[in-house]
Design a protein around this motif. Structure first.
Motif, PDB file in Angstrom:
ATOM      1  N   UNK A   1       0.848  -1.193   0.000  1.00  0.00           N
ATOM      2  CA  UNK A   1       0.000   0.000   0.000  1.00  0.00           C
ATOM      3  C   UNK A   1       0.881   1.239   0.000  1.00  0.00           C
ATOM      4  N   UNK A   2       0.388   2.279  -0.645  1.00  0.00           N
ATOM      5  CA  UNK A   2       1.186   3.484  -0.852  1.00  0.00           C
ATOM      6  C   UNK A   2       0.891   4.542   0.198  1.00  0.00           C
ATOM      7  N   UNK A   3       1.944   5.060   0.797  1.00  0.00           N
ATOM      8  CA  UNK A   3       1.843   6.189   1.716  1.00  0.00           C
ATOM      9  C   UNK A   3       2.917   7.204   1.331  1.00  0.00           C
ATOM     10  N   UNK A   4       2.467   8.362   0.860  1.00  0.00           N
ATOM     11  CA  UNK A   4       3.372   9.454   0.507  1.00  0.00           C
ATOM     12  C   UNK A   4       4.458   9.002  -0.466  1.00  0.00           C
ATOM     13  N   UNK A   5       4.056   8.206  -1.471  1.00  0.00           N
ATOM     14  CA  UNK A   5       4.970   7.799  -2.529  1.00  0.00           C
ATOM     15  C   UNK A   5       5.816   6.579  -2.238  1.00  0.00           C
ATOM     16  N   UNK A   6       5.679   5.989  -1.059  1.00  0.00           N
ATOM     17  CA  UNK A   6       6.446   4.792  -0.704  1.00  0.00           C
ATOM     18  C   UNK A   6       5.504   3.607  -0.546  1.00  0.00           C
ATOM     19  N   UNK A   7       5.910   2.451  -1.065  1.00  0.00           N
ATOM     20  CA  UNK A   7       5.115   1.235  -0.925  1.00  0.00           C
ATOM     21  C   UNK A   7       5.523   0.498   0.349  1.00  0.00           C
ATOM     22  N   UNK A   8       4.518   0.164   1.149  1.00  0.00           N
ATOM     23  CA  UNK A   8       4.763  -0.533   2.411  1.00  0.00           C
ATOM     24  C   UNK A   8       4.068  -1.895   2.398  1.00  0.00           C
TER      25      UNK A   8
END
Length: 411
Positions: free
Chosen positions: A92-99
């Protein structure tokens, strides 16, 4: 999918000695086990496969994975794992980073002091954004320090008292049990009568449930004609207990505890000729009890938690079928479904908040995150989160009439 590894916890005894003196365990949901364990546990880490540039968000679980509550704890953990596997397929994406999600799980044997030790260990070594705790004693123990240690408690207990402290980093997952007092009483009086015998589990949870239901019952003109408690850790033959209760000629029996012994209590009542109603605490699940009783026929006259498979929505049907296939289980219980959905709630809140680090920002974004969930992620209809941190579900009670499960509305 996860790669699973196990890591021994050295130094756990030292932490236990420090914590036992400062953690209040007086609110334990279960009083069946009051022996403090100092044996080193094992951490089970369910680690996702990550690609270059992807990062991991850690969540924790401390609950029973051995002893009498093992199946209950496994139901909770399976729901989390199922959701995490789905989320980790793409991340899932948060502020351009995939976690992606990593689960750190420890067995606390249903003991609040063990919960305190487990969670302190997680915080020092793993820094989880949130920890799932499926019993009220463990929730009360960790409320002492979770705001200071900066992690969100995902509280899977219907105990209303957990909200009294105004903890700003806690999400209460299941409905509060006191919402059931009114509809349960109405159904029983409409169909069976006003005389009730109380035979709950002897845990603190059972005592609290009784204290919730008795005043409502009496305000409606009902009468408590017999009262006892059952120690399911010691009692296995319910003939004498039930004989004494039925000698007072009740219309309704209030029962509850783990599903299997509660089912046997009901079976004993039926075998002794009881034809009244059963008001069942939410700890016992109708679907699990039906498995021990060979179907729902013996549960006729019951009101309790509605089985997930009887919600009959596209999302619930898909979830139940997938869960049963993945885990080779005969049922998907509410523990599994609600905790599965609660992980999607947390991820939705992190996405809406634009952070995986700022716990307070994540809490503030829970309602927005819920509104952004897809229909597939909503096994049960979820309206939002209340100011006290309780998730607001649209949830009916389950009734059994003529061996068939039906619904009874909760206003």
């Amino acid at each position: 999918m996860f790669n699973i590894k196990k890591i021994s916890l050295f130094g756990l005894l030292l932490i236990a000695l420090i914590l036992v003196g400062c953690v209040d365990v007086s609110n334990n949901q279960s009083t069946d086990n009051d022996v403090e364990s100092t044996e080193a546990s094992e951490v089970e880490v369910k680690t996702p496969k990550v690609k270059e540039g992807e990062k991991v968000v850690e969540i924790g679980y401390s609950g029973p994975l051995s002893g009498p509550g093992a199946q209950y704890g496994l139901n909770v953990l399976n729901g989390l794992e199922m959701a995490a596997n789905e989320i980790n397929e793409t991340g899932f994406d948060v502020d351009g980073t995939t976690y992606k999600i990593e689960i750190v799980a420890l067995d606390d044997k249903y003991l609040p002091n063990e919960t305190g030790v487990n969670v302190k260990r997680m915080v020092s070594e793993n820094e989880p954004v949130a920890v799932w705790i499926p019993h009220s004693g463990g929730v009360f123990a960790t409320q002492v320090y979770n705001e200071q240690d900066n992690f969100i408690i995902m509280a899977y207990t219907s105990e209303p008292r957990q909200y009294e402290q105004g903890n700003e980093l806690m999400i209460g997952i299941p409905p509060k049990y006191n919402i059931w007092s009114e509809p349960y009483s109405n159904y029983m009086m409409e169909n069976f009568g006003t005389k009730m015998a109380l035979l709950p589990t002897n845990s603190q949870y059972g005592k609290d449930w009784s204290e919730s239901i008795v005043p409502v019952w009496e305000e409606k003109g009902g009468e408590i004609i017999y009262k006892t408690e059952i120690d399911f850790a010691k009692e296995t033959d319910y003939f004498t207990i039930m004989t004494n209760a039925l000698a007072t000629d009740p219309d309704v029996l209030f029962v509850g505890g783990p599903s299997e012994p509660t089912a046997l209590v009901i079976k004993q009542a039926k075998e002794l000729g009881f034809e009244g109603g059963f008001m069942i605490m939410d700890q016992a699940k109708l679907e699990e009890m039906s498995g021990f009783l060979g179907g729902y026929e013996m549960l006729t006259g019951s009101i309790g938690s509605l089985p997930i498979e009887d919600l009959n929505t596209d999302a619930s049907t898909t979830f139940v079928e997938k869960y049963k296939e993945l885990y080779n289980e005969p049922y998907a219980t509410s523990e599994t479904a609600l905790n599965y959905q609660s992980l999607y709630v947390l991820v939705g809140a992190m996405k809406a908040a634009g952070t995986v680090e700022d716990r307070k920002a994540i809490m503030k974004a829970v309602n927005e995150g819920i509104q952004n969930l897809s229909e597939e992620e909503l096994v049960l209809p979820l309206e939002g989160i209340a100011e006290d941190g309780a998730l607001q579900w649209e949830y009916d009670a389950g009734i059994v009439e003529n061996g068939e499960v039906g619904t009874y509305p909760v206003d």
